[in-house]
Design an enzyme around this catalytic site. Structure first.
Site, PDB file in Angstrom:
ATOM      1  N   HIS A  73      48.587  74.935  52.018  1.00 46.94           N
ATOM      2  CA  HIS A  73      47.792  74.832  51.958  1.00 46.94           C
ATOM      3  C   HIS A  73      46.914  75.433  53.603  1.00 46.94           C
ATOM      4  O   HIS A  73      47.694  74.783  54.378  1.00 46.94           O
ATOM      5  CB  HIS A  73      46.887  74.749  51.343  1.00 46.94           C
ATOM      6  CG  HIS A  73      46.693  74.662  49.476  1.00 46.94           C
ATOM      7  ND1 HIS A  73      47.425  73.350  49.210  1.00 46.94           N
ATOM      8  CD2 HIS A  73      45.328  74.971  49.184  1.00 46.94           C
ATOM      9  CE1 HIS A  73      47.284  73.721  47.692  1.00 46.94           C
ATOM     10  NE2 HIS A  73      46.041  74.453  47.711  1.00 46.94           N
ATOM     11  N   LYS A  79      42.783  72.180  54.708  1.00 44.95           N
ATOM     12  CA  LYS A  79      42.400  71.692  53.955  1.00 44.95           C
ATOM     13  C   LYS A  79      42.928  70.226  53.518  1.00 44.95           C
ATOM     14  O   LYS A  79      44.120  69.862  54.075  1.00 44.95           O
ATOM     15  CB  LYS A  79      42.955  72.338  52.271  1.00 44.95           C
ATOM     16  CG  LYS A  79      43.249  71.985  51.142  1.00 44.95           C
ATOM     17  CD  LYS A  79      43.443  72.567  49.323  1.00 44.95           C
ATOM     18  CE  LYS A  79      43.615  71.672  48.723  1.00 44.95           C
ATOM     19  NZ  LYS A  79      42.050  71.188  48.227  1.00 44.95           N
TER      20      LYS A  79
END
Length: 306
Positions: A189, A193
């Site tokens: 990601h 994140k």
């Protein structure tokens, strides 16, 4: 192929019916106010834009983190005023006074999940929790105890949710089907994140029911941009917004392999799913449904997808 006048009449009536249905849906969605916390974040903004495009009424206020209040965000020609969470009581009073049927969509930070849910629940405001992380057991207990309507899901992308549901069904119907196999899980990601993918954790739970022995802490998190491009195949233009997951299984002798993969670029899949969840929740509230806490599988099964 010729179309007789009678058929033309039927087609005309069908078109008229579709237009009426479309107008009714538009009137319905415009009656649904949505407050997105936090519109200043990339995911929150994507949800707010999708909500406006779907015809929902975007509330012109949102709650944001320390140091980010005082800004005015233009979202599809709607001016949204951002206020720090320290003003949350006052701002929600104002929102509820103007939009008593409001539904909140939460895309904030993992560290704020439980506090936000407790605040929404205390005020009796229905919400969709799209933020991952936090203490999920505590989150569910908070909502169940409060009796507030909510959709809680770590994954809002409806196609990915369908994959998760299929994995759960397979695990229930064919337990230990992969007993003895080795599992490797990699998720990539955007670097912002900070927590492990909730989707990966959910899929791992299904694999464990299928006979594997894999701890969610073994999931490999990839956050380095160079590795994301060279090893994961993430397009450079989507380094700041993507979700690539690979689940690789191999038999004990190494002669048989399976691989499950779902790669998402951008945020639209989650934004659209969140809007579907809001529409679903609005319907459940109108029906005075006895059940009050839902997940995205419930939304899928409810046939509320657009």
């Amino acid at each position: 192929m010729w179309i007789h006048s009678r058929d033309k009449c039927k087609v005309g009536h069908a078109n008229l019916s579709l237009e009426v249905v479309s107008m009714n849906m538009m009137a319905t969605t415009k009656d649904i106010p949505i407050m997105v916390n936090d519109c200043s974040g990339k995911m929150g903004r994507a949800v707010a834009e999708a909500a406006v495009e779907a015809g929902l009424q975007l509330v012109p206020f949102c709650l944001t983190g320390p140091g980010f209040g005082g800004r005015v965000l233009n979202i599809n020609n709607v001016e949204v005023h951002a206020h720090e969470a320290s003003e949350k009581e006052e701002i929600l009073d104002k929102v509820l006074d103007r939009y008593p049927d409001v539904i909140i969509a939460d895309y904030t930070l993992p560290s704020a999940v439980n506090e936000n849910a407790e605040f929404y629940s205390k005020r009796g405001v229905p919400f969709v929790m799209g933020t991952t992380g936090g203490d999920r057991n505590r989150l569910l207990k908070t909502v169940h105890d409060s009796g507030v309507y909510a959709v809680i899901a770590p994954q809002m992308g409806k196609q990915v949710v369908a994959f998760q549901a299929a994995m759960e069904i397979m695990a229930e119907q064919f337990p230990d089907a992969f007993k003895g196999y080795k599992l490797e899980v990699t998720e990539s990601h955007q670097s912002s994140k900070v927590d492990t993918s909730g989707t990966a954790r959910a899929v791992v739970a299904s694999f464990n029911k299928l006979g594997l022995s894999f701890d969610a802490e073994q999931i490999k998190m990839v956050r380095d941009p160079e590795e994301q491009v060279t090893k994961m195949g993430v397009p450079e233009e989507h380094l700041k917004g993507h979700a690539f997951h690979t689940y690789s299984l191999s038999s004990a002798d190494g002669l048989v392999t399976f691989q499950f993969q779902h790669n998402v670029c951008g945020r639209s899949i989650y934004a659209q799913g969140t809007v579907d969840a809001v529409l679903f929740l609005s319907n459940k509230i109108k029906e005075s449904s006895e059940k009050k806490v839902y997940n995205m599988v419930d939304v899928l099964r409810g046939g509320s997808m657009r």
